[in-house]
Design an enzyme around this catalytic site. Structure first.
Site, PDB file in Angstrom:
ATOM      1  N   THR A  54      -5.413 -54.753  17.049  1.00  0.00           N
ATOM      2  CA  THR A  54      -6.738 -54.156  16.966  1.00  0.00           C
ATOM      3  C   THR A  54      -7.645 -55.121  16.204  1.00  0.00           C
ATOM      4  O   THR A  54      -7.190 -56.177  15.741  1.00  0.00           O
ATOM      5  CB  THR A  54      -6.704 -52.799  16.224  1.00  0.00           C
TER       6      THR A  54
ATOM      7  N   ASN B 184      -8.098 -41.171  13.851  1.00  0.00           N
ATOM      8  CA  ASN B 184      -7.771 -42.583  14.031  1.00  0.00           C
ATOM      9  C   ASN B 184      -8.775 -43.532  13.372  1.00  0.00           C
ATOM     10  O   ASN B 184      -8.451 -44.687  13.130  1.00  0.00           O
ATOM     11  CB  ASN B 184      -7.702 -42.876  15.544  1.00  0.00           C
TER      12      ASN B 184
ATOM     13  N   ASP C 291     -17.124 -42.327  17.882  1.00  0.00           N
ATOM     14  CA  ASP C 291     -17.185 -43.650  17.285  1.00  0.00           C
ATOM     15  C   ASP C 291     -18.575 -43.851  16.694  1.00  0.00           C
ATOM     16  O   ASP C 291     -19.585 -43.625  17.365  1.00  0.00           O
ATOM     17  CB  ASP C 291     -16.888 -44.757  18.299  1.00  0.00           C
TER      18      ASP C 291
ATOM     19  N   TYR D 194      -6.145 -49.777   1.370  1.00  0.00           N
ATOM     20  CA  TYR D 194      -5.675 -49.304   2.678  1.00  0.00           C
ATOM     21  C   TYR D 194      -4.292 -48.659   2.562  1.00  0.00           C
ATOM     22  O   TYR D 194      -4.035 -47.590   3.131  1.00  0.00           O
ATOM     23  CB  TYR D 194      -5.648 -50.496   3.630  1.00  0.00           C
TER      24      TYR D 194
ATOM     25  N   LEU E  72      -6.931 -48.890  19.199  1.00  0.00           N
ATOM     26  CA  LEU E  72      -6.018 -47.781  19.411  1.00  0.00           C
ATOM     27  C   LEU E  72      -6.747 -46.521  19.865  1.00  0.00           C
ATOM     28  O   LEU E  72      -6.280 -45.817  20.765  1.00  0.00           O
ATOM     29  CB  LEU E  72      -5.242 -47.486  18.121  1.00  0.00           C
TER      30      LEU E  72
ATOM     31  N   LYS F   5      -3.374 -44.772   3.452  1.00  0.00           N
ATOM     32  CA  LYS F   5      -2.411 -44.454   4.512  1.00  0.00           C
ATOM     33  C   LYS F   5      -1.198 -43.699   3.967  1.00  0.00           C
ATOM     34  O   LYS F   5      -0.606 -42.873   4.678  1.00  0.00           O
ATOM     35  CB  LYS F   5      -1.976 -45.735   5.221  1.00  0.00           C
TER      36      LYS F   5
END
Length: 303
Positions: free
Chosen positions: A205, A100, A38, A171, A19, A175
């Site tokens: 992904t 992201n 990154d 996770y 993404l 989130k």
């Protein structure tokens, strides 16, 4: 170059693959100058042999755009500060931040190690908070200097954060917390010209290709619903000045579908006007639940 983001400077974290890469390329295609962050780690967050950020930068430049690579860890104060500094030192400004970056360490709750909990919360939640904090400090300083920006932040939540996901307690918790962070930041930073929204994307992904292998497989013909590039147009629009007035919202997006998510709102209510006793509470709550809308199912919990 032209486009709805022409002249804007955009920083995208975790932009080497998936993404993030799609977002970086889409912003560049709309005229933005992009800071491609990154760290170049593996799916579980351990260091990889090289960073893919430079490859994305090369793609953008080959298409006539402007981009610079950033390889620091944005879940550290120094790394997040250097992300903002790279934008300012290279292009003289920062207009949009896309948070992201992330990875998975999936386990059922009873098998989830403390280290796996901490690592996932760190990269997702702290990795949102610190870049946002440092970008916001810059935008506040700009406002105080009489240069109120038209700044944008797009955070990345997930359906797992909105509904939960079996085997992904760490996770899902991270989130869900990102939604809370988005709402608070949108309220606090509006005075500095900052709009902050979140997306809950569904796309193919490295993280989802294994966890949801069946639904993420690319079709041999027709529209590829799970291509990450499908999510980026919404992100680009939210990161542009065209989105003026849109803030504190969460959007679910998948394929060609965009949904405005409506979070916790008051539902059926009973008010005794005095203190309840346990027997009354049970009877009353069961009646209220009969009137309430059913909850969405947790991912992976079956029908």
């Amino acid at each position: 170059m032209s486009g709805i983001c022409y002249g804007r400077v955009v920083a995208v974290t975790g932009a080497g693959r998936g993404l993030g890469r799609a977002h970086a390329l889409a912003f560049a295609a709309e005229g933005a100058r992009v800071v491609v962050n990154d760290l170049g780690v593996g799916l579980d967050g351990t260091p990889g042999p090289d960073s893919p950020a430079a490859r994305v930068v090369a793609e953008i430049r080959a298409a006539g755009g402007a981009a610079v690579a950033h390889g620091a860890d944005i879940a550290t104060g120094a790394g997040a500060a250097s992300l903002v500094a790279t934008a300012l030192d290279t292009y003289g400004r920062l207009d949009t931040l896309v948070n992201n970056a992330g990875f998975l360490r999936d386990r059922m709750l009873v098998n989830l190690d403390e280290d796996d909990w901490d690592a996932v919360l760190r990269v997702h939640l702290k990795g949102h908070f610190l870049p946002l904090k440092h970008a916001a400090a810059h935008w506040r300083a700009e406002t105080k200097a009489g240069r109120t920006p038209e700044a944008r932040v797009i955070n990345t939540s997930s359906g797992a954060g909105l509904l939960g996901s079996v085997g992904q307690a760490n996770y899902s918790a991270a989130k869900a917390a990102i939604v809370g962070l988005t709402l608070v930041a949108a309220a606090e930073l509006a005075r500095y010209g900052v709009q902050i929204n979140a997306i809950a994307p569904a796309a193919r992904t490295r993280m989802t290709a294994q966890t949801f292998a069946t639904t993420m497989t690319a079709p041999t013909t027709g529209f590829d619903t799970m291509a990450p590039e499908n999510v980026s147009p919404l992100v680009v629009w939210l990161g542009s000045t065209a989105s003026t007035g849109v803030t504190g919202r969460v959007f679910e997006t998948e394929g060609g579908r965009i949904t405005v998510m409506e979070g916790w709102r008051p539902g059926p209510t009973a008010d005794k006007g005095a203190r309840w006793v346990p027997e009354e509470v049970g009877e009353t709550v069961l009646k209220l639940l009969e009137e309430a809308q059913p909850q969405g199912p947790v991912y992976g919990a079956g029908s």
